[in-house]
Design a protein around this motif. Structure first.
Motif, PDB file in Angstrom:
ATOM      1  N   THR A   1      63.191   3.046  83.617  1.00 22.45           N
ATOM      2  CA  THR A   1      64.016   2.030  84.065  1.00 22.45           C
ATOM      3  C   THR A   1      65.104   2.106  84.747  1.00 22.45           C
ATOM      4  O   THR A   1      65.805   2.672  84.435  1.00 22.45           O
ATOM      5  N   PRO A   2      65.784   1.617  86.129  1.00 26.68           N
ATOM      6  CA  PRO A   2      67.067   1.652  86.585  1.00 26.68           C
ATOM      7  C   PRO A   2      68.228   0.918  85.495  1.00 26.68           C
ATOM      8  O   PRO A   2      68.786   1.435  85.855  1.00 26.68           O
ATOM      9  N   LEU A   3      67.255   0.164  84.766  1.00 18.66           N
ATOM     10  CA  LEU A   3      68.498  -0.774  84.409  1.00 18.66           C
ATOM     11  C   LEU A   3      68.907   0.196  83.006  1.00 18.66           C
ATOM     12  O   LEU A   3      69.668  -0.125  82.432  1.00 18.66           O
ATOM     13  N   GLY A   4      67.366   1.270  82.909  1.00 18.93           N
ATOM     14  CA  GLY A   4      68.096   1.721  80.866  1.00 18.93           C
ATOM     15  C   GLY A   4      67.467   0.886  79.717  1.00 18.93           C
ATOM     16  O   GLY A   4      67.887  -0.107  79.591  1.00 18.93           O
ATOM     17  N   TRP A   5      67.930   1.398  79.240  1.00 18.34           N
ATOM     18  CA  TRP A   5      67.248   0.607  77.848  1.00 18.34           C
ATOM     19  C   TRP A   5      68.142   0.103  76.364  1.00 18.34           C
ATOM     20  O   TRP A   5      67.701  -1.064  76.609  1.00 18.34           O
TER      21      TRP A   5
ATOM     22  N   GLU B   1      55.819  -5.630  77.984  1.00 19.24           N
ATOM     23  CA  GLU B   1      55.592  -5.105  79.184  1.00 19.24           C
ATOM     24  C   GLU B   1      57.157  -4.502  79.795  1.00 19.24           C
ATOM     25  O   GLU B   1      57.369  -3.693  81.401  1.00 19.24           O
ATOM     26  N   ILE B   2      58.486  -5.297  79.499  1.00 23.00           N
ATOM     27  CA  ILE B   2      60.004  -4.674  79.561  1.00 23.00           C
ATOM     28  C   ILE B   2      60.172  -3.547  78.828  1.00 23.00           C
ATOM     29  O   ILE B   2      60.327  -1.976  79.351  1.00 23.00           O
ATOM     30  N   ILE B   3      58.977  -2.493  77.679  1.00 21.51           N
ATOM     31  CA  ILE B   3      59.203  -1.939  77.085  1.00 21.51           C
ATOM     32  C   ILE B   3      58.607  -0.391  77.797  1.00 21.51           C
ATOM     33  O   ILE B   3      58.975   0.321  78.182  1.00 21.51           O
ATOM     34  N   GLY B   4      57.139  -0.920  78.228  1.00 20.26           N
ATOM     35  CA  GLY B   4      55.724  -0.122  79.090  1.00 20.26           C
ATOM     36  C   GLY B   4      56.159  -0.439  80.040  1.00 20.26           C
ATOM     37  O   GLY B   4      56.246   0.746  81.261  1.00 20.26           O
ATOM     38  N   GLY B   5      57.732  -0.910  81.174  1.00 18.44           N
ATOM     39  CA  GLY B   5      57.002  -1.195  82.627  1.00 18.44           C
ATOM     40  C   GLY B   5      55.614  -1.356  83.107  1.00 18.44           C
ATOM     41  O   GLY B   5      56.412  -0.828  84.105  1.00 18.44           O
ATOM     42  N   ARG B   6      55.093  -2.016  82.417  1.00 16.78           N
ATOM     43  CA  ARG B   6      53.236  -2.137  82.912  1.00 16.78           C
ATOM     44  C   ARG B   6      52.829  -3.195  81.820  1.00 16.78           C
ATOM     45  O   ARG B   6      53.637  -3.987  81.351  1.00 16.78           O
ATOM     46  N   LYS B   7      52.295  -3.895  83.062  1.00 13.60           N
ATOM     47  CA  LYS B   7      51.442  -5.000  82.338  1.00 13.60           C
ATOM     48  C   LYS B   7      51.078  -4.900  81.365  1.00 13.60           C
ATOM     49  O   LYS B   7      50.747  -3.469  81.707  1.00 13.60           O
TER      50      LYS B   7
END
Length: 265
Positions: free
Chosen positions: A64-68, A168-174
Motif C-alpha cells: 500500500t502507498p500509505l504503509g501499515w 479491506e484496508i488490510i487486504g487491499g481488496r474487496k
C-alpha cells in the motif's frame, strides 16, 4: 451534488438532521446546503485526498502507498469517529453505511466519516432500532439487518461494517472477490481467519501476519464481524483494543461457523 438515486427529499433531510448534530475530528465538518427545485447539494469541508478507497484497492501489488502504520492510524481514527457518533452526541447516531467510499481523508490523511443519508438517530439509552428494509451496501451489511434471527439491529451493526472495512484496508481488496483463482481466497476475511488460527504464512501474506500492528487489526476485525451482535464488542471497546497490546487480545471465535448461507435473502 446529490445524484438521482440520492436525490429524494428523505435522504437530503436525513443527512441535514444528522450531520448538523456532529462535531468531531473524525467526522466530516458540515458547512451548509443548497436546494433549488429538484437540485440539492450538501457542502462540506474540502478533503484533498478524497475517499479511502482510492488508497486501499491495489490490483497490481499487495503493498500500500500509505504503509501499515498510517493504515492503522486511519482505522483507529474511524473507530474513534464511530465511538463519538455512538456515545459522544446528545443522541446516538447509527451510521448504517460504513465503507471505504464514505471515509474521507484530509491533507494529513486524517480519516473523517461522511455520508449520513442512511443514518438513524435514537436516544443514547436505546440500542435496538427498527429497520424495515436493508439499504446498506452489500458486503458490509451485518447478518441481523437482513435476518432478525441473529438479533436486533443496533450500534453493533455499525461495528460489523467497520470490521469488514478493516479487512479491506488490510487486504487491499474487496472482501468478496469472485475473480480469485483459489476458491478459498474468494472470501478474504474467512481466508485470513483460517491462516491466523493455523499460524501459517503463505506467499504474499507474510508481511500481514508478521507485523504486530496489522495482526492486532486482524484480531479486532474478527471480533467485529462475529455473527451475533451480542458477541461483538462495542466500538468504544474496539478503540481500547486497537490502542492496547496485541499480546493482550484473545483469539476470537470462528465468526463464520453460524453464518447464514451466501444465498440467503
Amino acid at each position: 451534488m446529490l445524484n438521482k438515486s440520492k436525490g429524494n427529499g428523505e435522504y437530503f433531510i436525513n443527512e441535514l438532521a444528522t450531520i448538523g448534530r456532529t462535531n468531531h475530528v473524525n467526522v466530516v465538518s458540515f458547512l451548509g446546503f443548497c436546494s433549488e427545485g429538484t437540485k440539492r447539494a450538501l457542502v462540506y469541508e474540502f478533503m484533498p485526498n478524497g475517499s479511502l478507497e482510492r488508497f486501499i484497492y491495489n490490483e497490481k501489488t499487495s503493498s500500500t502507498p500509505l504503509g501499515w502504520e498510517k493504515l492503522y492510524q486511519i482505522a483507529l481514527g474511524i473507530a474513534r469517529g464511530l465511538d463519538y457518533l455512538h456515545r459522544g452526541c446528545n443522541t446516538r447516531i447509527l451510521h448504517f453505511d460504513i465503507k471505504p467510499h464514505n471515509i474521507l481523508l484530509d491533507h494529513e490523511f486524517c480519516p473523517k466519516i461522511s455520508d449520513f443519508g442512511l443514518a438513524k438517530i435514537c436516544p443514547t439509552k436505546e440500542s435496538v432500532v427498527s429497520m424495515l428494509v436493508a439499504r446498506e451496501t452489500i458486503g458490509y451489511i451485518a447478518p441481523e439487518v437482513y435476518c432478525r434471527n441473529f438479533g436486533g439491529v443496533s450500534h453493533k451493526s455499525d461495528v460489523y461494517s467497520y470490521g469488514m472495512m478493516v479487512f479491506e484496508i488490510i487486504g487491499g481488496r474487496k472482501n468478496i472477490d469472485p475473480t480469485m483463482e483459489n476458491i478459498s481466497e474468494v472470501y478474504f476475511s474467512q481466508w485470513i481467519y483460517n491462516h491466523l488460527k493455523q499460524d501459517i504464512n503463505v506467499e504474499g501474506s507474510k508481511e500481514i501476519f508478521e507485523d504486530k500492528t496489522t495482526k492486532k487489526m486482524i484480531i479486532v476485525a474478527l471480533w467485529c464481524i462475529q455473527t451475533h451482535p451480542a458477541d461483538r464488542p462495542s466500538i468504544s471497546k474496539v478503540v481500547e483494543m486497537l490502542e492496547g497490546n496485541t499480546e493482550d487480545l484473545p483469539m476470537p471465535p470462528n465468526p463464520f461457523k453460524d453464518r447464514p448461507s451466501r444465498s440467503s435473502p
